[in-house]
Design a protein around this motif. Structure first.
Motif, PDB file in Angstrom:
ATOM      1  N   ARG A  94       0.824  -1.214   0.000  1.00  0.00           N
ATOM      2  CA  ARG A  94       0.000   0.000   0.000  1.00  0.00           C
ATOM      3  C   ARG A  94       0.858   1.264   0.000  1.00  0.00           C
ATOM      4  O   ARG A  94       0.443   2.306  -0.506  1.00  0.00           O
ATOM      5  N   ASP A  95       2.050   1.169   0.580  1.00  0.00           N
ATOM      6  CA  ASP A  95       2.958   2.318   0.648  1.00  0.00           C
ATOM      7  C   ASP A  95       3.689   2.441  -0.691  1.00  0.00           C
ATOM      8  O   ASP A  95       4.468   1.574  -1.080  1.00  0.00           O
ATOM      9  N   ARG A  96       3.432   3.530  -1.414  1.00  0.00           N
ATOM     10  CA  ARG A  96       3.980   3.679  -2.760  1.00  0.00           C
ATOM     11  C   ARG A  96       5.501   3.757  -2.763  1.00  0.00           C
ATOM     12  O   ARG A  96       6.162   3.239  -3.672  1.00  0.00           O
ATOM     13  N   GLU A  97       6.080   4.401  -1.760  1.00  0.00           N
ATOM     14  CA  GLU A  97       7.536   4.532  -1.720  1.00  0.00           C
ATOM     15  C   GLU A  97       8.182   3.179  -1.478  1.00  0.00           C
ATOM     16  O   GLU A  97       9.184   2.832  -2.115  1.00  0.00           O
ATOM     17  N   VAL A  98       7.623   2.398  -0.561  1.00  0.00           N
ATOM     18  CA  VAL A  98       8.152   1.057  -0.323  1.00  0.00           C
ATOM     19  C   VAL A  98       7.963   0.196  -1.570  1.00  0.00           C
ATOM     20  O   VAL A  98       8.853  -0.563  -1.965  1.00  0.00           O
ATOM     21  N   ARG A  99       6.808   0.348  -2.215  1.00  0.00           N
ATOM     22  CA  ARG A  99       6.559  -0.426  -3.434  1.00  0.00           C
ATOM     23  C   ARG A  99       7.603  -0.112  -4.496  1.00  0.00           C
ATOM     24  O   ARG A  99       8.112  -1.007  -5.171  1.00  0.00           O
ATOM     25  N   GLN A 129       6.514  -2.248   5.683  1.00  0.00           N
ATOM     26  CA  GLN A 129       5.758  -0.992   5.753  1.00  0.00           C
ATOM     27  C   GLN A 129       5.486  -0.551   7.184  1.00  0.00           C
ATOM     28  O   GLN A 129       4.752   0.414   7.417  1.00  0.00           O
TER      29      GLN A 129
END
Length: 497
Positions: free
Chosen positions: A265-270, A295
């Motif tokens: 869900r976290d775009r930066e982690v993705r 996350q």
């Protein structure tokens, strides 16, 4: 025959079982203080198999009371100990006995093994069941020795170090880290996860079996066999996609991408953990808890290159210094050097490591030209991108017994695989591997990470099982026997089972 087995993991135990049934004497030499191989070494939090235990177990020693589909480390090791004890194998293991060298004696037609303590043992045949994942690999990072806090490899987990409430650097994101990072993230105050390459993941829910399911497994005739062959078919379907049916592999990749996107869900982690390599060229990992753990607010994924380590932290190439209290190396193993540091000297004094300078190779992953009466378990090109290595191991043990039967019929001498047979065999494997998915990126399947594929078998498990169903007399020359020098041993029937 007197057979020496080096290693008391799955391979060593399986080979001992088959040798006992065939009437041979054997001794297992194990450098550790307990059996289990990787299941003795890897005791990190969360350690478990990612292949269901009803397939990742011996066909002749089935359990119907596993606690869950993919069993934890302690349960697998306990299973191996129970099997070894019941089969009389445990009494034939010499623990704490590391073999440092093995020399072939061309006059006596025997192997002389020398332990690290200087003891000598003689055997008619030698089986190296050392495995591919037994020597931890550490990256060459400047200053690593200067770190003042505790630092250990995941395969040498230091349980005396309490990581609760501490700042921990985890370097590496392989199959082990996938399992221990979620546990560590719940305990540590902070986890900095240093990632070089992001893996593809698929879901793995692993709940304990409900009572009704456990009862059905125990009591319903044929259910265990159905589960085993069903999962075998699932694994072979993955291999079909990797090797012969690209649209099927594309479907598996879409499955992985959909699962990962749903969890990230976290775009930066993705962005940081999205794989950039081709699906399947590295080991596909199974976890439903790893990506959520990344996350958490106390976890940071670091993709910058680690530049150096100092007394109190880790510095990356962007100049950022992150202070930590402990370091866990999740950096894998020296899988492309399967018998190191053991030194093996064959006919004429030739050294196995020298023969393998450009990468380990063996006929069917089991026999090497110039090394009479030497057999490898889980040798070169017998690993699987997907599947149960236990199936491969059982087939190899049957081949070893079949080869010894050829020798018995010959009435003396020793077996040495013909050089042209080994050459043709290994070239055929490499031809199939050229251009395969396993050549599309750096991985531990390859020599030095980017050379020849030395780990993986290029086809199906069933294909390999059939290929090694019996030792072919025409593949060997009989050496050292009176009036039979360089002769082909007489054929023997394939072993039962």
């Amino acid at each position: 025959m007197r057979v020496a087995i080096v290693g008391a993991g799955f391979s060593g135990i399986e080979c001992a079982h088959r040798l006992r049934l065939a009437g041979h004497e054997y001794t297992i030499f194990e450098r550790s203080d307990d059996l289990g191989g990787v299941w003795n070494d890897n005791t990190y939090p969360g350690a478990a198999c990612d292949v269901p235990s009803y397939l990742y177990s011996f066909s002749w020693a089935q359990r119907r009371d596993w606690s869950r589909p993919c069993s934890p480390q302690a349960e697998i090791q306990r299973y191996l100990r129970e099997v070894a004890e019941r089969d009389g194998i445990l009494a034939r293991i010499r623990f704490g006995c590391e073999i440092a060298e093995a020399h072939w004696d061309e006059r006596a037609l025997s192997w002389t093994l020398t332990t690290a303590a200087g003891e000598r043992h003689v055997a008619d045949a030698l089986v190296l069941a050392c495995g591919q994942l037994n020597r931890p690999a550490y990256p060459d990072i400047p200053g690593a020795d200067a770190f003042a806090g505790p630092a250990f490899h995941s395969a040498r987990w230091d349980h005396d170090v309490d990581l609760r409430g501490r700042r921990v650097a985890v370097i590496g994101t392989g199959a082990s880290a996938i399992q221990f990072v979620p546990v560590l993230a719940q305990q540590a105050a902070r986890v900095d996860l240093y990632q070089r390459t992001a893996p593809y993941l698929l879901p793995r829910r692993n709940p304990a079996y409900p009572a009704a399911v456990r009862t059905a497994i125990r009591r319903v005739p044929g259910l265990q066999r159905l589960r085993r062959y069903g999962m075998w078919g699932v694994m072979e379907t993955f291999i079909l996609g990797y090797t012969k049916l690209p649209p099927l592999k594309a479907a598996f990749r879409l499955w992985s991408a959909g699962f990962m996107r749903l969890q990230l869900r976290d775009r930066e982690v993705r962005r940081k953990v999205w794989p950039r390599h081709e699906f399947g060229c590295k080991r596909i990992l199974f976890s439903s808890t790893y990506l959520p753990a990344l996350q958490r607010p106390n976890v940071e994924v670091v993709t910058e290159r680690v530049e150096r380590i100092d007394a109190d932290g880790v510095r990356t190439a962007d100049g950022v210094h992150r202070p930590v209290d402990a370091i866990v190396w999740g950096t894998g193993f020296h899988a492309d050097e399967p018998v190191v540091p053991l030194r093996v000297h064959g006919a004429g004094g030739g050294e196995l490591q020298a023969a393998w300078r450009d990468g380990a190779r063996a006929h069917l992953g089991i026999t090497v030209a110039g090394f009479p009466n030497l057999f490898l378990m889980y040798g070169p090109n017998t690993n699987l991108g997907v599947g149960s290595i236990v199936a491969m191991i059982e087939a190899q043990a049957g081949y070893v017994v079949s080869a010894l039967a050829l020798l018995a019929r010959a009435g003396g001498g020793a077996l040495s695989v013909r050089p042209e047979v080994e050459r043709a065999s290994t070239e055929a494997v490499q031809t199939r591997l050229d251009g395969s998915v396993w050549t599309r990126c750096q991985s531990w399947y390859r020599k030095d990470g980017d050379g020849r594929v030395v780990g993986n078998w290029p086809g199906f498990m069933l294909e390999y099982v059939r290929a090694v169903a019996h030792a072919d007399a025409a593949d060997f020359q009989l050496v050292g026997a009176p009036s039979a020098e360089e002769a082909t041993p007489p054929s023997a029937p394939a072993p039962a089972g």
